[in-house]
Design an enzyme around this catalytic site. Structure first.
Site, PDB file in Angstrom:
ATOM      1  N   CYS A 152       0.853  -1.197   0.000  1.00  0.00           N
ATOM      2  CA  CYS A 152       0.000   0.000   0.000  1.00  0.00           C
ATOM      3  C   CYS A 152       0.888   1.246   0.000  1.00  0.00           C
ATOM      4  CB  CYS A 152      -0.944  -0.073   1.199  1.00  0.00           C
ATOM      5  SG  CYS A 152      -2.152   1.252   1.366  1.00  0.00           S
TER       6      CYS A 152
ATOM      7  N   ASP B 160      -8.375  -3.277  -8.262  1.00  0.00           N
ATOM      8  CA  ASP B 160      -7.976  -2.237  -7.319  1.00  0.00           C
ATOM      9  C   ASP B 160      -8.403  -0.871  -7.843  1.00  0.00           C
ATOM     10  OD1 ASP B 160      -6.667  -0.449  -5.637  1.00  0.00           O
ATOM     11  OD2 ASP B 160      -4.821  -1.627  -5.556  1.00  0.00           O
TER      12      ASP B 160
ATOM     13  N   HIS C 112      -7.320  -4.115  -3.818  1.00  0.00           N
ATOM     14  CA  HIS C 112      -6.270  -3.500  -3.021  1.00  0.00           C
ATOM     15  C   HIS C 112      -6.156  -4.251  -1.691  1.00  0.00           C
ATOM     16  CE1 HIS C 112      -3.588  -0.072  -2.387  1.00  0.00           C
ATOM     17  NE2 HIS C 112      -3.992  -0.071  -1.128  1.00  0.00           N
TER      18      HIS C 112
END
Length: 249
Positions: free
Chosen positions: A129, A185, A217
């Site tokens: 991330c 995502d 994600h």
């Protein structure tokens, strides 16, 4: 290889008169091991990041996860609620600086170099991330020979603290980088993945780009609803291959 029995502890890294908290995991068995820096999501050095650090150590590495928000929120750790995400994003994108993040990562590497069981010239990093974005930056550090960047949002559009987008640092990547993306995502459209792949190809960076259909994600994190066991398992095998072939555990 059999999993190593490991020890874990919390340590402090000295950086610009600031003590940065870090989580350290290392094999108990005597030997010389490569070092790996683990870069957190927006949620801090939480349980997931500590578990990843431990998994890497079990594979025969000395792994360290520095607190990337030490300046903004010492020892920050949170969950995955919308409120947690809002707070973490504010720290990540409004309060960090790329130069400070790189300096903090270098401090983690320098700390590892002081440990007698760490090989002096064999370092990698892995991030998720926000940490996946930061890992792309960290790949430009001379010490970093292998980088695993998981769903690093914003690489093509921005950099922490402002300035030229992180993708413009691609020519400065020193070693091998593997990038991992979920194709569902919403934070990283397929066009951005293609742009990253094109830049890595353009500058002849040693790399691989992994695209996982049906994955969102955070697909690697088994504490999140977006966890995808199949994609996570494949990605972990790729990480082990990367670190094993480049760092030589």
């Amino acid at each position: 290889m059999a999993k190593q029995i490991i020890d874990t502890t919390n340590v402090k890294l000295l950086q610009d008169n600031l003590q940065i908290s870090a989580y350290l995991a290392q094999p108990q068995a005597p030997g010389a091991y490569p070092g790996v820096v683990v870069l957190q999501e927006i949620f801090g050095v939480n349980l997931h990041i500590r578990e990843v650090t431990e998994r890497i150590a079990q594979q025969g590495y000395v792994a360290i996860a520095p607190a990337l928000f030490q300046r903004q929120a010492p020892d920050f750790e949170t969950g995955y609620t919308p409120e947690d995400m809002k707070m973490g994003r504010e720290y990540a994108w409004q309060q960090t600086q790329a130069s400070e993040l790189l300096s903090d990562i270098q401090s983690a590497i320098d700390y590892l170099k002081t440990l007698p069981q760490v090989k002096p010239d064999s370092f990698g990093c892995i991030g998720f991330c926000f940490g996946g974005h930061v890992a792309y930056l960290a790949a430009t550090l001379p010490d970093i020979k292998a980088t695993a960047s998981f769903y690093g949002a914003g690489i093509t559009a921005r950099t922490p603290g402002g300035g030229a987008p992180t993708i413009t640092s691609t020519p400065d990547i020193k070693g091998t980088i593997y990038t991992f993306f979920g194709m569902e995502d919403e934070f990283i459209p397929a066009e951005q993945v293609d742009q990253i792949a094109a830049e890595l190809e353009k500058y002849k960076i040693s790399h691989r780009v992994f695209r996982y259909d049906g994955s969102d994600h955070g697909f690697f994190c088994d504490h999140r609803a977006s966890y995808n066991p199949k994609a996570a398992a494949d990605a972990w095998e790729q990480v082990k291959q990367l670190f094993g072939s480049v760092l030589g555990a």
